[in-house]
Structures are given as C-alpha cells and as structure tokens.
Design an enzyme around this catalytic site. Sequence first.
Site, mmCIF file in Angstrom:
data_model
loop_
_atom_site.group_PDB
_atom_site.id
_atom_site.type_symbol
_atom_site.label_atom_id
_atom_site.label_comp_id
_atom_site.label_asym_id
_atom_site.label_seq_id
_atom_site.Cartn_x
_atom_site.Cartn_y
_atom_site.Cartn_z
ATOM 1 N N VAL A 64 40.037 29.090 43.264
ATOM 2 C CA VAL A 64 40.791 28.835 41.715
ATOM 3 C C VAL A 64 41.872 29.237 41.424
ATOM 4 O O VAL A 64 42.772 28.781 40.205
ATOM 5 C CB VAL A 64 40.085 29.860 40.621
ATOM 6 C CG1 VAL A 64 38.652 29.111 40.998
ATOM 7 C CG2 VAL A 64 39.938 31.103 41.295
ATOM 8 N N ASN A 90 33.505 32.257 36.626
ATOM 9 C CA ASN A 90 33.406 33.934 36.986
ATOM 10 C C ASN A 90 33.779 34.325 38.897
ATOM 11 O O ASN A 90 33.527 35.193 38.922
ATOM 12 C CB ASN A 90 31.597 33.736 38.328
ATOM 13 C CG ASN A 90 31.152 34.394 38.651
ATOM 14 O OD1 ASN A 90 31.205 35.701 38.582
ATOM 15 N ND2 ASN A 90 30.702 34.239 40.302
ATOM 16 N N SER A 142 35.292 42.356 32.891
ATOM 17 C CA SER A 142 33.972 43.228 33.268
ATOM 18 C C SER A 142 33.798 44.952 31.892
ATOM 19 O O SER A 142 35.041 44.487 31.428
ATOM 20 C CB SER A 142 34.455 43.523 35.037
ATOM 21 O OG SER A 142 34.158 45.128 34.937
ATOM 22 N N TYR A 155 42.991 45.725 38.724
ATOM 23 C CA TYR A 155 41.020 45.108 38.043
ATOM 24 C C TYR A 155 41.829 45.196 36.905
ATOM 25 O O TYR A 155 40.889 44.444 36.122
ATOM 26 C CB TYR A 155 39.715 45.880 39.189
ATOM 27 C CG TYR A 155 39.127 45.206 38.608
ATOM 28 C CD1 TYR A 155 38.426 43.914 39.730
ATOM 29 C CD2 TYR A 155 38.159 45.475 37.960
ATOM 30 C CE1 TYR A 155 37.598 43.285 39.060
ATOM 31 C CE2 TYR A 155 36.659 44.712 37.705
ATOM 32 C CZ TYR A 155 36.513 43.914 38.752
ATOM 33 O OH TYR A 155 35.282 42.905 37.791
ATOM 34 N N ALA A 157 43.329 44.879 34.809
ATOM 35 C CA ALA A 157 44.652 44.314 33.358
ATOM 36 C C ALA A 157 44.188 43.279 33.512
ATOM 37 O O ALA A 157 44.060 42.392 32.704
ATOM 38 C CB ALA A 157 45.834 44.434 34.451
ATOM 39 N N SER A 158 43.621 42.857 35.045
ATOM 40 C CA SER A 158 43.285 41.544 35.067
ATOM 41 C C SER A 158 42.114 41.069 34.246
ATOM 42 O O SER A 158 41.606 39.794 33.492
ATOM 43 C CB SER A 158 42.761 41.404 36.557
ATOM 44 O OG SER A 158 41.482 41.714 37.714
ATOM 45 N N LYS A 159 41.306 42.281 33.624
ATOM 46 C CA LYS A 159 39.440 41.385 33.312
ATOM 47 C C LYS A 159 40.523 41.901 31.433
ATOM 48 O O LYS A 159 40.284 40.874 30.859
ATOM 49 C CB LYS A 159 38.640 42.584 33.349
ATOM 50 C CG LYS A 159 38.125 42.928 34.596
ATOM 51 C CD LYS A 159 37.280 40.854 35.596
ATOM 52 C CE LYS A 159 37.425 40.933 36.284
ATOM 53 N NZ LYS A 159 36.696 39.008 36.589
HETATM 54 N N1 LIG Z 1 29.603 43.615 40.631
HETATM 55 C C1 LIG Z 1 29.846 43.991 39.712
HETATM 56 O O1 LIG Z 1 29.422 45.775 39.667
HETATM 57 C C2 LIG Z 1 30.789 43.172 38.986
HETATM 58 C C3 LIG Z 1 31.074 43.569 37.667
HETATM 59 C C4 LIG Z 1 31.548 43.586 36.344
HETATM 60 C C5 LIG Z 1 32.246 42.184 36.705
HETATM 61 N N2 LIG Z 1 31.816 41.530 37.816
HETATM 62 C C6 LIG Z 1 32.485 39.985 38.118
HETATM 63 O O2 LIG Z 1 31.374 38.937 38.729
HETATM 64 C C7 LIG Z 1 32.223 38.090 39.110
HETATM 65 C C8 LIG Z 1 31.914 38.306 40.280
HETATM 66 O O3 LIG Z 1 31.797 38.222 41.538
HETATM 67 P P1 LIG Z 1 30.139 39.291 42.128
HETATM 68 O O4 LIG Z 1 30.004 40.762 41.591
HETATM 69 O O5 LIG Z 1 29.163 38.864 42.055
HETATM 70 O O6 LIG Z 1 31.153 39.203 42.965
HETATM 71 P P2 LIG Z 1 31.036 38.706 44.514
HETATM 72 O O7 LIG Z 1 31.647 38.944 46.144
HETATM 73 O O8 LIG Z 1 29.293 38.376 45.590
HETATM 74 O O9 LIG Z 1 30.867 37.641 44.545
HETATM 75 C C9 LIG Z 1 32.557 36.412 44.051
HETATM 76 C C10 LIG Z 1 32.538 35.055 44.510
HETATM 77 O O10 LIG Z 1 33.932 34.348 43.722
HETATM 78 C C11 LIG Z 1 34.427 34.431 44.974
HETATM 79 N N3 LIG Z 1 36.073 33.888 45.089
HETATM 80 C C12 LIG Z 1 36.976 35.169 45.389
HETATM 81 N N4 LIG Z 1 37.971 34.783 45.109
HETATM 82 C C13 LIG Z 1 38.270 33.829 44.926
HETATM 83 C C14 LIG Z 1 38.691 32.084 45.280
HETATM 84 N N5 LIG Z 1 40.238 32.249 44.864
HETATM 85 N N6 LIG Z 1 38.399 31.321 44.500
HETATM 86 C C15 LIG Z 1 37.409 30.685 44.471
HETATM 87 N N7 LIG Z 1 36.248 31.405 45.232
HETATM 88 C C16 LIG Z 1 36.725 32.647 44.794
HETATM 89 C C17 LIG Z 1 33.984 35.181 46.474
HETATM 90 O O11 LIG Z 1 34.051 33.685 48.414
HETATM 91 C C18 LIG Z 1 32.839 35.302 46.056
HETATM 92 O O12 LIG Z 1 31.635 33.933 46.141
HETATM 93 C C19 LIG Z 1 33.673 38.494 39.408
HETATM 94 O O13 LIG Z 1 34.824 37.786 38.485
HETATM 95 C C20 LIG Z 1 33.748 40.372 38.920
HETATM 96 O O14 LIG Z 1 34.785 41.029 38.790
HETATM 97 C C21 LIG Z 1 31.131 42.301 38.749
#
Ligand SMILES: NC(=O)c1ccc[n+]([C@@H]2O[C@H](COP(=O)([O-])OP(=O)(O)OC[C@H]3O[C@@H](n4cnc5c(N)ncnc54)[C@H](O)[C@@H]3O)[C@@H](O)[C@H]2O)c1
Length: 252
Positions: A64, A90, A142, A155, A157-159
């Site tokens: 992305v 996502n 997040s 993190y 800052a990004s969110k």
């Molecule tokens: N798991 C948590 O507790 C949590 C909490 C709050 C927010 N989030 C957010 O939820 C979203 C999904 O995360 P998750 O927890 O399912 O983690 P995850 O690591 O299981 O999934 C993240 C996916 O993003 C893909 N990815 C990473 N960098 C990428 C890039 N440059 N281009 C394309 N794809 C890329 C990864 O390959 C992975 O499949 C994220 O934005 C994360 O910040 C997660």
Amino acid sequence: MGRFDGKVAIVTGAASGIGRATGKAFAAEGASVVLADVNEAGLVEVEKEIKAAGGKCISVRVDVRSPEDVDNMVSRTMEAFGAVHILVNNAGVGQFMPFHCLSEEDWDVVMDVNAKGIFLCSRAVVPIMIDQNYGRIVNVTSIMGEVAAIAQSVYNASKGAAKMLTQGMARDLAEFNILVNAVAPGMVETGLTRSTFADEAQRKWFEERIPLGRVGQPEDIAPAILFLASDDARYITGATLKVDGGMTCAAG
Ligand SMILES: NC(=O)c1ccc[n+]([C@@H]2O[C@H](COP(=O)([O-])OP(=O)(O)OC[C@H]3O[C@@H](n4cnc5c(N)ncnc54)[C@H](O)[C@@H]3O)[C@@H](O)[C@H]2O)c1
C-alpha cells in the site's frame, strides 16, 4: 439475498487477522471481494477458503506504500468486477519500542503503511466512486489513535493521523455520496499481537483491563466494518467506532 449482493469491496491487509475475517464476511454476504496484501501466500489461502464457500473474489499483491502497486490493484479490480463500491483500508504494521529508541526508518515504515497507505489507496478509488456517485470507505485505525500506551508513540501518531484523515475525507467527499468512517479496534488476537498474547501474564493483564473480560478476535471486528460499509450506516460519516470490549470507556 446478501447485504452486499452486487457490491465490489477491496480489503487491504486481507491475508491475515482482521482483514482476512473482513474479506470472508463480505464474500459470505454476497460482495465480490478483492483481497489485497503483500503476503501472497496468505492471500492464496484466503482466496481458497472464500471460493470453497461459494464466494467471489480475486487476490492482488499490493504494497500500500507503492502508488504503482495501488494503481495495479484498482485496474485489476475494474477488469474483474467493473466497479469499486467499498474500500477497507486495513493494512497496518506496528513498531513497539520506546520513543528514544526509534529510528527515522521506524517512523517512515509505520507512517507510510498506516497513514500514507490510506491516502494512496483512497486517492486511487475516489475518482471511480465519484463517477458512481457512491462509495463507502472504512479505515481501520486503533484505540491507540485515541489514547497513548507505553512504547507505541509512532503507532499512536500513525493511527491519530488515520483518524483525522477519516474526518477530513468525510468532509470533502460527502457531496459525492462517499461516506468515510473508521473502526478503532482494541486488543485483538492476530499476527500483530501474537507475541503479546503468547505470554500468559500479559494476556491476563489485558483481560483484567477489558470490561468484557477477554481479548478480541478478528471476527469481533469484521461486523463493525461491514456495518459501516452497509446502507444501515447511510447517515454516518466521519465517525470512529471503537470496538474494544469497553477497554477505553473507563478509568478502572
Ligand atoms: N490486532 C490488534 O490488536 C489491533 C488493534 C487495533 C488496530 N489494529 C489494526 O488492524 C489492522 C489489521 O491488523 P491485524 O491486527 O489484523 O494484523 P495482521 O498482522 O494479522 O494483519 C495485517 C496485514 O497487513 C498486511 N500488510 C502489512 N504491511 C502491508 C503493506 N505495506 N501493504 C499491504 N499489506 C500490508 C500484512 O501482510 C498482514 O496481512 C491494522 O491496521 C492494525 O493496525 C489491530
């Protein structure tokens, strides 16, 4: 009849965790789904699962952060399905270390994936959504975009940036019937948090601070994303929906 029959949904970060559950949920409710991720092996698995359940999807390798990859993702979507109704931004990464240990590269990676990635993917689909006079964009932020936690400053800052980008986009795109909202998950068991929850003491620490008494699963988050992408949310734009088991609603 599915809620998303006739709709085309792109989900980034669809190879694992929340994106995987979201892609599967859209397909189960009738959408044609574009699974987009850097993790090609993960995409193959999710695509197989969706097709075995009778769903429609394609998968596209995309970083992305790359405008070329993102343009290719949108071209492949148009070739396969001829429209883009829904975009779920996502894809995300974490970098958990104290502020004084962060390098410039750490900053760039996290900001580029978690914030600039939303800009690039949205910018690529918005002209199509304007032509359609219809679009739904859901950004996965997040609770770390709402409150700070130890060793998460970049993190955070990004969110925070993703949250305000959601609001700015919602303001500018409302006149085109493009609704832009965010889902802010709490602590969810995925690849991102696997090492945290593998440690029983850490898991317990979080469970004690979550009013609903357990960490979340990806399947707890996907329904909120689908809600904001659905016509039930037709009068909601610029909102951030926290899905955190109550973690940030109380001080103790
Ligand atoms: N798991 C948590 O507790 C949590 C909490 C709050 C927010 N989030 C957010 O939820 C979203 C999904 O995360 P998750 O927890 O399912 O983690 P995850 O690591 O299981 O999934 C993240 C996916 O993003 C893909 N990815 C990473 N960098 C990428 C890039 N440059 N281009 C394309 N794809 C890329 C990864 O390959 C992975 O499949 C994220 O934005 C994360 O910040 C997660």
